[in-house]
Design a protein around this motif. Structure first.
Motif, short mmCIF file in Angstrom:
data_model
loop_
_atom_site.label_atom_id
_atom_site.label_comp_id
_atom_site.label_asym_id
_atom_site.label_seq_id
_atom_site.Cartn_x
_atom_site.Cartn_y
_atom_site.Cartn_z
N UNK A 115 0.68 -1.42 -0.17
CA UNK A 115 0.02 0.25 -0.34
C UNK A 115 0.35 1.25 -0.29
N UNK A 116 0.30 1.86 -0.30
CA UNK A 116 1.16 3.76 -0.52
C UNK A 116 0.05 4.58 0.09
N UNK A 117 0.85 5.86 0.32
CA UNK A 117 0.21 7.34 0.90
C UNK A 117 1.56 8.11 0.85
N UNK A 118 1.03 8.58 0.11
CA UNK A 118 1.44 10.51 0.14
C UNK A 118 1.80 11.47 1.06
N UNK A 119 2.58 10.99 1.80
CA UNK A 119 2.16 12.61 3.28
C UNK A 119 2.63 13.33 3.24
N UNK A 120 3.31 14.21 2.02
CA UNK A 120 4.14 15.69 2.58
C UNK A 120 3.77 16.67 4.10
N UNK A 121 4.71 16.97 4.17
CA UNK A 121 4.33 17.76 5.62
C UNK A 121 5.31 19.22 5.57
N UNK A 122 4.42 19.69 6.40
CA UNK A 122 4.24 20.82 7.04
C UNK A 122 5.22 21.86 8.41
N UNK A 123 5.51 22.56 8.32
CA UNK A 123 5.91 23.05 10.39
C UNK A 123 7.24 23.30 9.72
N UNK A 124 8.34 22.87 9.28
CA UNK A 124 9.43 23.10 9.39
C UNK A 124 10.31 22.29 10.21
N UNK A 125 11.25 22.49 10.48
CA UNK A 125 12.40 21.66 11.10
C UNK A 125 12.13 22.54 12.79
N UNK A 126 11.98 23.11 13.00
CA UNK A 126 11.04 23.69 15.01
C UNK A 126 9.91 22.53 14.52
N UNK A 127 9.10 21.95 13.52
CA UNK A 127 7.99 21.30 13.37
C UNK A 127 8.17 19.69 14.14
N UNK A 128 9.26 19.73 12.88
CA UNK A 128 9.57 18.18 13.43
C UNK A 128 9.87 17.67 14.24
N UNK A 129 11.58 18.78 15.24
CA UNK A 129 12.04 18.56 16.50
C UNK A 129 10.71 18.74 17.70
N UNK A 130 9.74 19.34 17.23
CA UNK A 130 8.64 19.56 18.70
C UNK A 130 7.71 18.52 18.21
N UNK A 131 7.54 17.84 16.97
CA UNK A 131 6.33 16.45 16.93
C UNK A 131 5.54 16.72 16.62
N UNK A 132 5.04 18.39 16.13
CA UNK A 132 3.58 19.14 16.05
C UNK A 132 3.61 19.88 14.12
N UNK A 133 3.94 18.78 13.23
CA UNK A 133 4.07 18.80 12.03
C UNK A 133 2.89 18.53 11.56
N UNK A 134 1.96 18.90 9.93
CA UNK A 134 0.53 18.93 9.87
C UNK A 134 1.02 17.90 8.36
N UNK A 135 0.55 16.84 8.58
CA UNK A 135 0.76 16.29 7.52
C UNK A 135 -0.39 15.81 6.58
N UNK A 136 -0.11 16.21 4.84
CA UNK A 136 -1.32 16.32 3.77
C UNK A 136 -1.24 14.95 3.17
N UNK A 137 -2.31 13.74 3.35
CA UNK A 137 -2.16 12.82 3.09
C UNK A 137 -2.85 12.97 1.68
N UNK A 138 -2.72 11.58 1.01
CA UNK A 138 -3.46 11.11 -0.28
C UNK A 138 -3.30 9.29 -0.20
N UNK A 139 -4.28 8.90 -0.48
CA UNK A 139 -4.21 7.33 -0.68
C UNK A 139 -5.78 7.26 -0.06
N UNK A 140 -5.42 5.96 -0.09
CA UNK A 140 -7.21 4.86 0.13
C UNK A 140 -7.64 5.69 2.56
#
Length: 291
Positions: A115-140
């Motif tokens: 299975x596959x999910x495209x899931x780019x993220x937004x929030x930058x380095x700070x968002x990744x380090x703090x675990x607060x990213x926004x995840x935009x998904x495409x799939x089922x």
């Protein structure tokens, strides 16, 4: 759930770390093995020296690398992940790519029985380090629901936008909006400086009103000080806005502000600012205003 994470850049390194903290069994791969070793020592996780070794037992394989060709090298190439992933597992691409690549990966995964999910993220380095990213998904929807424990480890929000490719198209809209907001913020900041306004007081005044934005609250004060070292390099933004313009062309529309933004970013990159944060757009707006 066993998770493999491919790509330990400024985003992937902390994202994989959050998975360990959330209780997942994690194995990582990075083209620079020393970084994978350092990650494994820091988070008491595992690392592999090849993609095939990394993914062979994984329930989920997450990828976060640089561009379309990097993703292909890590996934669909002869030595890539798809060839070694077990049947029924899930490939998640957190890289910001073209929608065309997402659809290409979706087809390759379907042929391989995964299975596959495209899931780019937004929030930058700070968002990744703090675990607060926004995840935009495409799939089922079934795959999206199954991935929620993963996304909760490093994300604040995850939204299913539609079929494969729609996550990447949502990320394109995100980047278009960022460029537009930064253009307006740059012009406003320039006017404020020339008018003698105190910038910290101005930001505190405006940030909760109709002009407020993440960029204003987190970047206006640093832009005022000409500080631009915050992780998301403009060379990546140039790549992302290129996807936006390509998609706009496919849809038969023009994005003049986005075109202006990418031209400004390209000029900044050529002048040596390629590793500066996207808020360095202020320098280009300031220069144009004084011509």
């Amino acid at each position: 759930m066993k998770v493999s994470f491919i790509g330990l850049g400024v985003m992937g390194y902390p994202m994989a770390g959050h998975l360990v903290k959330a209780g997942f069994e994690v194995c990582v791969f990075n083209r620079t093995t020393e970084k994978a070793q350092r990650w494994a020592n820091e988070y008491a996780g595992q690392y592999a020296e090849s993609v095939a070794e990394c993914v062979k037992d994984a329930d989920v394989v997450a990828v976060c690398v640089g561009n379309d060709d990097d993703v292909r090298q890590m996934t669909t190439a002869e030595q890539g992940a798809i060839a070694s992933m077990k049947s029924g597992s899930v490939l998640v691409d957190h890289t910001t790519t073209s929608a065309t690549l997402a659809e290409e990966l979706g087809a390759a995964c379907e042929s391989a029985g995964i299975r596959f999910m495209d899931a780019p993220v937004s929030g930058g380095q700070a968002g990744a380090e703090n675990g607060v990213l926004t995840i935009m998904c495409g799939g089922d929807a079934q795959t999206f629901d199954a991935l929620q424990p993963l996304f909760d480890a490093y994300g604040k929000s995850s939204v299913l936008m539609g079929d494969v490719g729609q996550g990447q198209r949502a990320k394109m809209v995100n980047q278009v909006c960022i460029a537009g907001v930064l253009t307006g913020l740059s012009e406003g900041l320039l006017l404020a400086q020339k008018s003698g306004l105190d910038i910290p007081s101005l930001v505190d005044c405006l940030k909760n009103g109709a002009a407020g934005s993440w960029q204003m609250e987190n970047r206006a004060k640093t832009m005022d000080k000409d500080q631009y070292d915050f992780g998301f390099a403009i060379d990546w933004m140039i790549k992302d806005l290129g996807f936006c313009l390509d998609e706009a062309q496919k849809q038969g529309i023009e994005l003049p502000l986005t075109l202006q933004s990418i031209e400004r970013y390209r000029a900044l990159s050529e002048s040596g600012e390629g590793r500066s944060d996207t808020s360095v757009l202020f320098k280009a707006v300031r220069a144009d205003a004084h011509k």
